[in-house]
Design an enzyme around this catalytic site. Structure first.
Site, PDB file in Angstrom:
ATOM      1  N   ARG A  98      13.558  22.277   8.025  1.00  0.00           N
ATOM      2  CA  ARG A  98      12.255  22.075   8.652  1.00  0.00           C
ATOM      3  C   ARG A  98      12.165  20.659   9.209  1.00  0.00           C
ATOM      4  O   ARG A  98      12.759  19.723   8.670  1.00  0.00           O
ATOM      5  CB  ARG A  98      11.189  22.291   7.582  1.00  0.00           C
ATOM      6  CG  ARG A  98       9.741  22.220   8.048  1.00  0.00           C
ATOM      7  CD  ARG A  98       9.375  23.420   8.842  1.00  0.00           C
ATOM      8  NE  ARG A  98       7.914  23.597   8.914  1.00  0.00           N
ATOM      9  CZ  ARG A  98       7.297  24.120   9.960  1.00  0.00           C
ATOM     10  NH1 ARG A  98       7.983  24.498  11.019  1.00  0.00           N
ATOM     11  NH2 ARG A  98       5.991  24.286   9.956  1.00  0.00           N
ATOM     12  N   THR A 371       8.097  31.643  17.311  1.00  0.00           N
ATOM     13  CA  THR A 371       9.192  31.403  16.396  1.00  0.00           C
ATOM     14  C   THR A 371      10.234  32.454  16.759  1.00  0.00           C
ATOM     15  O   THR A 371       9.973  33.327  17.567  1.00  0.00           O
ATOM     16  CB  THR A 371       8.666  31.560  14.957  1.00  0.00           C
ATOM     17  OG1 THR A 371       7.608  30.640  14.784  1.00  0.00           O
ATOM     18  CG2 THR A 371       9.718  31.342  13.916  1.00  0.00           C
ATOM     19  N   THR A 389      12.220  27.738  14.856  1.00  0.00           N
ATOM     20  CA  THR A 389      11.061  27.641  15.743  1.00  0.00           C
ATOM     21  C   THR A 389      10.922  26.277  16.391  1.00  0.00           C
ATOM     22  O   THR A 389      11.457  25.278  15.907  1.00  0.00           O
ATOM     23  CB  THR A 389       9.770  27.940  14.947  1.00  0.00           C
ATOM     24  OG1 THR A 389       8.671  28.059  15.835  1.00  0.00           O
ATOM     25  CG2 THR A 389       9.497  26.867  13.918  1.00  0.00           C
ATOM     26  N   ASP A 413       1.471  21.846  12.295  1.00  0.00           N
ATOM     27  CA  ASP A 413       1.511  22.630  11.070  1.00  0.00           C
ATOM     28  C   ASP A 413       1.091  21.823   9.843  1.00  0.00           C
ATOM     29  O   ASP A 413       0.964  22.385   8.748  1.00  0.00           O
ATOM     30  CB  ASP A 413       2.904  23.222  10.867  1.00  0.00           C
ATOM     31  CG  ASP A 413       3.055  24.568  11.566  1.00  0.00           C
ATOM     32  OD1 ASP A 413       2.064  25.071  12.115  1.00  0.00           O
ATOM     33  OD2 ASP A 413       4.171  25.127  11.560  1.00  0.00           O
ATOM     34  N   SER A 442       4.982  25.810   6.487  1.00  0.00           N
ATOM     35  CA  SER A 442       5.340  26.851   7.452  1.00  0.00           C
ATOM     36  C   SER A 442       4.991  28.216   6.902  1.00  0.00           C
ATOM     37  O   SER A 442       4.937  28.427   5.686  1.00  0.00           O
ATOM     38  CB  SER A 442       6.840  26.787   7.749  1.00  0.00           C
ATOM     39  OG  SER A 442       7.249  27.897   8.518  1.00  0.00           O
ATOM     40  N   SER A 443       4.789  29.176   7.815  1.00  0.00           N
ATOM     41  CA  SER A 443       4.624  30.582   7.437  1.00  0.00           C
ATOM     42  C   SER A 443       5.914  31.378   7.604  1.00  0.00           C
ATOM     43  O   SER A 443       5.926  32.587   7.342  1.00  0.00           O
ATOM     44  CB  SER A 443       3.522  31.232   8.282  1.00  0.00           C
ATOM     45  OG  SER A 443       2.267  30.666   8.010  1.00  0.00           O
ATOM     46  N   GLY A 464       3.758  33.226  13.754  1.00  0.00           N
ATOM     47  CA  GLY A 464       2.768  32.319  13.207  1.00  0.00           C
ATOM     48  C   GLY A 464       2.257  32.788  11.858  1.00  0.00           C
ATOM     49  O   GLY A 464       3.024  33.201  10.980  1.00  0.00           O
TER      50      GLY A 464
END
Length: 561
Positions: A98, A371, A389, A413, A442-443, A464
């Site tokens: 990430r 993403t 993403t 985010d 993050s999702s 998302g």
């Protein structure tokens, strides 16, 4: 001269004879190995690597770089992602690559003088960019788990960038949709809305040169030297924060996965800084004791129950989830079976729950789908689930001058202001406040499922805030409602994320009186065009692999042998 976006050179518009050299395949059964990805040219690259004897990680590395060329609205080297890896033998592991907040980032950097979130600062332009993690992540997974040489795996992406490819209709649609943003964030553009048409052949020599540096020097070809200098110069030109020191300091992190049992299945997913694994595990545990199959697919009872599990998981997400290196995320408590049973204690089938009544349960301590995801199983049974993403379509809309790739807008985010929704309508609190070096929540929910200890399913999605609920519903469609994989992936979906207090649903979802029944109980609904785009592989009882690409995205594709 600065060239903008994805088309650094427009060779010819092909308006007389448009051609596209590929066609997406949506579902197929393969005997040995399978790849599901967002673009036929990228999945073809993965298949070629598997045929050369590469393993699932090798294919993932090659597909990842190829996506940065042919799918630049989400495939990337300027963003970040998550890997869930399950070897054919041994323990599953995850890699968090990430993005992180630059060293100069601060908690209130997106607030105006009145203390309100300034519109657009965290979503558009240079200040929205987090330190990219993609190249470091790809290099780390290859160093630890790959088998073929690095240069072999990067070469297909170089060939696509330098040799060119033809644009699909869906990619042309995205270019046109964001043309004004590209122009606002970059100095010049070599194309106009009228010159880019389906079938246009494009080359990206600056991106190709960047990929050659990565091919030659590995992660240092991105985080040091010429590419790093170009990124830092781009940041300075637009008031961004990332420096060469930020880039050199970036490190991906290997972590143990989130695991949760559901009947005969084991769900394996991402830990924080992803919220996906925890939320998915919470929802499946809250639903496990109810007879969903008996209730029926998207019946009023099954839908209401699932909505209430979603509501509670997203309430906990808002309160407790963030980067565990910066905040004491109570993962064990959030996944405790007794805690999750208690979370559903106030569920009532004869009345609607309300989000004002549902708060995070522990003691105090805009839809966009850009993403993308890769699911891969190789001939040895190694499985890869990767979600990556730039956040929004083409991220911050900023292309690095001289390097040819888009940068993310992942800083959105974070919780720009605790309690204020981000671009996906998600609310976060102190656990996800901005701090230098911190990973934003993050999702993304790359997931692998075992059945009685054997590989059963690989899946994930862009989408998302709707990613987590789409993964949940696809899993339940197979194991509870008896669907084959293409049917499970294509089935219409619904979504609830605690706030706002409404059920989102696709137009074909919740038919047969379900909406009327739940409206009568007090639920509110909002129809959306689509939500999340699943890419999945299912191991059939005879050992063959059923691969399914989501019909919601025209270019999603399966390949295998």
């Amino acid at each position: 001269m600065k060239y903008l976006p994805l088309l650094l050179v427009l060779l010819f518009a092909c308006r007389d004879k448009p051609r596209i050299d590929y066609e997406a395949q949506k579902a197929e059964v393969f005997d040995h190995a399978a790849v599901v990805g967002p673009h036929p040219l990228a999945t073809e690259v993965g298949l070629d690597i598997l045929r050369q004897g590469g393993n699932a990680i090798d294919a993932a590395v090659a597909v990842h770089f190829a996506m940065a060329v042919v799918y630049p609205r989400a495939g990337n080297i300027g963003g970040g992602g998550f890997l869930v890896y399950r070897p054919a033998s041994g323990e599953a592991i995850t890699l968090d690559y990430r993005e992180t907040a630059p060293a100069a980032a601060s908690r209130d950097m997106y607030l105006d003088s009145a203390g309100n979130v300034a519109d657009g600062l965290s979503t558009l332009g240079h200040l929205a960019v987090g330190v990219p993690g993609t190249v470091a992540g790809i290099a780390s997974m290859h160093e630890r788990l790959g088998s073929l040489p690095w240069d072999v795996l990067v070469q297909p992406a170089i060939d696509l960038a330098v040799g060119g490819y033809h644009l699909s209709a869906s990619e042309v649609d995205r270019i046109k949709r964001y043309h004004a943003d590209f122009a606002a964030q970059n100095t010049t553009t070599p194309f106009s809305d009228t010159t880019v048409v389906p079938g246009s052949q494009v080359q990206q020599p600056e991106l190709g040169a960047t990929l050659v540096r990565i091919q030659t020097d590995g992660r240092d070809g991105f985080y040091r030297g010429e590419t790093a200098a170009l990124i830092a110069a781009e940041m300075r030109s637009g008031g961004g924060l990332i420096t060469v020191e930020d880039l050199a300091a970036y490190q991906p992190k290997w972590k143990a996965p989130i695991k949760k049992e559901y009947k005969d299945y084991t769900i394996i997913s991402m830990p924080p800084s992803s919220s996906g694994g925890v939320a998915l595990a919470q929802m499946t545990e809250m639903l496990e004791d109810y007879p969903l199959a008996e209730y029926g697919f998207q019946s009023p009872r099954a839908t209401q129950l699932t909505v209430e599990a979603m509501r509670r998981a997203y309430a906990d997400r808002a309160e407790y989830l963030g980067d565990s290196d910066f905040y004491p995320v109570p993962v064990d408590s959030l996944l405790d079976d007794a805690y999750l049973r208690d979370r559903m204690a106030d569920y009532r089938s004869d009345t609607a729950g309300t989000s004002t009544a549902i708060v995070a349960g522990l003691m105090p301590m805009k839809e966009t789908f850009e993403t993308t995801h890769i699911s891969i199983v190789d001939s040895l049974g190694n499985a890869v689930s990767i979600t990556t993403t730039l956040n929004g379509n083409f991220g911050s809309k900023v292309m690095v001058d001289g390097a040819g790739f888009f940068l993310n807008n992942e800083m959105d985010d974070f919780s720009a202001k605790p309690g204020v929704p981000n671009m996906f309508g998600l609310v976060g609190k102190e656990a996800n406040a901005i701090q230098p070096g911190k990973r934003m929540l993050s999702s993304m929910t790359p997931t692998i499922v075992e059945r009685e200890g054997e590989l059963f399913m690989v899946l994930g999605a862009p989408g998302g805030s709707t990613i987590i609920t789409a993964v949940l519903q696809t899993f339940l469609n197979v194991v509870e409602f008896g669907m084959d994989l293409p049917e499970a992936v294509g089935a219409p979906r619904f979504h609830h994320q605690w706030l706002p207090d409404q059920i989102l649903y696709e137009s074909a979802a919740l038919t047969g009186g379900t909406i009327d029944s739940l409206t009568a109980l007090g639920y509110q609904f909002r129809e959306v065009e689509s939500m999340a785009v699943i890419k999945a592989i299912l191991v059939l009882p005879d050992g063959r692999l059923q691969a399914a690409a989501d019909p919601r995205n025209a270019d999603d594709d399966v390949a295998g042998y």
